[in-house]
Enzyme design. Structure first.
Site, short mmCIF file in Angstrom:
data_model
loop_
_atom_site.label_atom_id
_atom_site.label_comp_id
_atom_site.label_asym_id
_atom_site.label_seq_id
_atom_site.Cartn_x
_atom_site.Cartn_y
_atom_site.Cartn_z
N GLY A 293 0.78 -1.23 0.00
CA GLY A 293 0.00 0.00 0.00
C GLY A 293 0.81 1.28 0.00
CE LYS A 295 5.34 2.10 -6.64
NZ LYS A 295 5.74 0.85 -5.95
CG ASP A 340 -6.83 -12.77 -10.14
OD1 ASP A 340 -6.17 -11.80 -10.58
OD2 ASP A 340 -6.77 -13.91 -10.62
CG ASP A 359 4.10 -1.42 -8.17
OD1 ASP A 359 5.03 -1.86 -8.86
OD2 ASP A 359 4.25 -1.01 -7.00
CB CYS A 412 10.72 -2.98 -8.38
SG CYS A 412 10.04 -4.54 -7.82
C1 LIG Z 1 5.15 -4.96 -6.64
S1 LIG Z 1 3.99 -5.42 -5.43
C2 LIG Z 1 3.06 -3.94 -5.27
C3 LIG Z 1 3.67 -2.91 -4.36
C4 LIG Z 1 2.68 -1.77 -4.05
N1 LIG Z 1 2.18 -1.15 -5.24
C5 LIG Z 1 3.29 -0.70 -3.15
O1 LIG Z 1 3.80 0.29 -3.67
O2 LIG Z 1 3.28 -0.87 -1.92
C6 LIG Z 1 2.91 -6.42 -6.36
C7 LIG Z 1 1.69 -6.90 -5.59
O3 LIG Z 1 0.77 -7.47 -6.53
C8 LIG Z 1 0.09 -8.53 -5.92
N2 LIG Z 1 -0.53 -9.33 -7.01
C9 LIG Z 1 0.07 -10.25 -7.79
N3 LIG Z 1 -0.81 -10.76 -8.67
C10 LIG Z 1 -1.99 -10.12 -8.45
C11 LIG Z 1 -3.29 -10.23 -9.03
N4 LIG Z 1 -3.53 -11.08 -10.02
N5 LIG Z 1 -4.26 -9.43 -8.55
C12 LIG Z 1 -4.02 -8.56 -7.53
N6 LIG Z 1 -2.81 -8.42 -6.92
C13 LIG Z 1 -1.81 -9.20 -7.39
C14 LIG Z 1 1.18 -9.23 -5.13
O4 LIG Z 1 0.63 -10.05 -4.11
C15 LIG Z 1 1.96 -8.03 -4.59
O5 LIG Z 1 1.47 -7.65 -3.32
#
Ligand SMILES: C[S@@+](CC[C@H](N)C(=O)[O-])C[C@H]1O[C@@H](n2cnc3c(N)ncnc32)[C@H](O)[C@@H]1O
Length: 483
Positions: A293, A295, A340, A359, A412
């Site tokens: 969270g 962002k 999802d 992201d 990233c």
């Molecule tokens: C790079 S992190 C995001 C970091 C976040 N935006 C932040 O700035 O704190 C990616 C996130 O996407 C989630 N994720 C992966 N596949 C997903 C999906 N199909 N639907 C929703 N979230 C998903 C992962 O569990 C992870 O928490």
């Protein structure tokens, strides 16, 4: 389990970040770090391996971190010290494997190899006096049944390393993949994509990351936060519009303003997401992969908008809620949905979003400084698998965007397959999409590298005082608009 405190050595408590409080005995921290190291080598993530190692360390300290509760007191100090030791070993895994192979006539038992490895990393890093380190490693070996009989071996290997150190380190570092602690496929990929910049990039990955704060601009100015930090004797400087570099690593519970939501911890490169997305008051925004969270929170700090924060893992979705609560946001400003994002019917009411932040899950090849285990856990085949997943996410989310709406794609990662090539392929498939140029980007998108500073990467996002440029993590950004 207790390996005992080293008698009379002032460096004995140097592990762990930023504390005047009593540090744990080095031997205890070595034992926890060694257990974590062994788990990482068996394929577990460093965070999880450390959590499990701390739980099984059988320390009855209050607040030992079960059920995700924050650790306090002695438990927090042991966790911090063990994390530093384990991360230092993971950063040097390839060098350590080589050196241990030269020093031991046959592979030691896994628990012994783990303890020696973590101790060797500290000898290489030079954080403790040699006497303290060897003494504490030997005490630690004696403290556990599975290593007790190997205490003499631990002593002999560490002393032999100190005798032959220069020659061994030179020989080990002769191989770039070993020196930069990456698998051969990773080195090949970075060499091919970055040419002369490849080695500076890989070298930067070996550093310990800086601690960067994001000021909550609703609650304070950067100047006010700097004043408060300085008053408490914490050296800090501004390194981005809302970014402050805290010069010494400090546990969050000791950062003034963290508990009451005035500051958050967020890398300076990650802090570009909010301003680049360009959210105006009242806009409907989708944060598609939102946990933990960072962002989402920044978007809400910047402007009165409404954010749907979607996260697939329910436990991680809880972390978004906890973060928003700490910052003082209410359910009316953000709706956190554990779902999802590939199934819009589970979170979308059919009204198009004016802004989408994607992201996306990625290799994390840009954040190796913060997550050194990434290089040990990733396989080359992961790159193509993740790139396919990212392409599907872009494809699924694009129809949810309003006409003239904008989607910010972020990873990233430093690999082109997840960054500029991903976006070029999307633009070829999607004629109604165009890329908006970002300050400092190249023809395909904005690739931040962990060996550059914001000053060189994003000239327009510079604070007035950039006297202390600080390296940020490796991020790729592309801003896409729907025609
Ligand atoms: C790079 S992190 C995001 C970091 C976040 N935006 C932040 O700035 O704190 C990616 C996130 O996407 C989630 N994720 C992966 N596949 C997903 C999906 N199909 N639907 C929703 N979230 C998903 C992962 O569990 C992870 O928490």
């Amino acid at each position: 389990m207790s390996a005992g405190r080293p008698p009379g050595d002032p460096s004995a408590g140097a592990a762990g970040a930023g504390g005047a409080a009593a540090a744990p005995a080095l031997g205890d921290a070595l034992l926890v770090a060694a257990a974590a190291w062994a788990a990482v080598r068996a394929g577990q993530s460093l965070d999880r391996a450390l959590d499990e190692a701390l739980l099984s360390a059988a320390r009855p300290a209050a607040g030992a971190g079960e059920s995700g509760a924050p650790r306090t007191g002695e438990a927090a100090r042991l966790a911090g010290a063990a994390r530093d030791l384990a991360a230092a070993a993971v950063r040097r895994a390839a060098m350590i494997d080589f050196v241990l192979g030269r020093l031991a006539s046959r592979p030691p038992a896994p628990a012994v190899a783990a303890l020696v490895s973590v101790a060797l990393a500290q000898l290489m890093a030079g954080s403790y006096t040699e006497f303290t380190l060897v003494d504490q490693a030997v005490r630690a070996a004696r403290a556990l049944p599975q290593t007790a009989s190997a205490a003499g071996f631990v002593n002999a290997v560490l002393r032999e390393f100190l005798r032959r150190r220069a020659a061994l380190e030179t020989e080990a570092a002769g191989e770039p993949a070993r020196r930069f602690n990456v698998p051969a496929w990773w080195l090949r990929r970075v060499d091919a994509e970055y040419g002369a910049r490849a080695h500076p990039l890989l070298r930067a990955q070996l550093e310990e990351p800086p601690l960067i704060l994001r000021v909550n601009c609703r609650r304070a100015t950067v100047a006010q936060v700097l004043l408060r930090l300085h008053e408490q004797g914490l050296a800090a400087s501004q390194v981005g519009t809302w970014a402050i570099w805290l010069h010494q690593a400090t546990p969050v519970e000791r950062i003034p303003g963290f508990a009451d939501g005035v500051v958050s911890v967020q890398d300076a490169g990650a802090q570009l997401a909010g301003p680049l997305l360009g959210v105006a008051p009242g806009m409907r925004v989708l944060d598609a992969c939102a946990a933990p969270g960072g962002k989402t929170a920044q978007l809400l700090e910047l402007v009165d908008c409404h954010v749907d924060a979607v996260e697939i893992e329910p436990r991680r979705a809880q972390r978004i809620l906890a973060n928003l609560q700490r910052l003082g946001f209410t359910a009316g400003q953000a709706r956190v949905v554990a779902a999802d994002v590939m199934v819009p019917s589970t979170y979308w009411d059919g009204k198009p979003y004016e802004r989408i932040l994607l992201d996306a899950p990625c290799t994390a090849s840009g954040v190796v400084r913060r997550h050194p285990d990434v290089v040990l856990l990733r396989r080359e085949s992961d790159v193509a698998k993740l790139a396919t997943q990212q392409a599907k996410m872009l494809q699924t989310l694009w129809p949810l965007l309003a006409p003239a709406g904008r989607l910010l794609y972020v990873v990233c990662s430093v690999f082109a397959e997840e960054g500029r090539r991903q976006v070029s392929a999307f633009l070829r498939r999607q004629p109604g999409a165009r890329r908006i140029r970002l300050p400092g980007d190249d023809p395909a998108g904005l690739q931040l590298l962990p060996c550059t500073t914001l000053a060189t990467a994003v000239a327009a996002a510079q604070p007035e005082d950039s006297a202390n440029p600080v390296l940020h993590d490796g991020f790729f950004y592309a801003l896409l608009e729907k025609n």
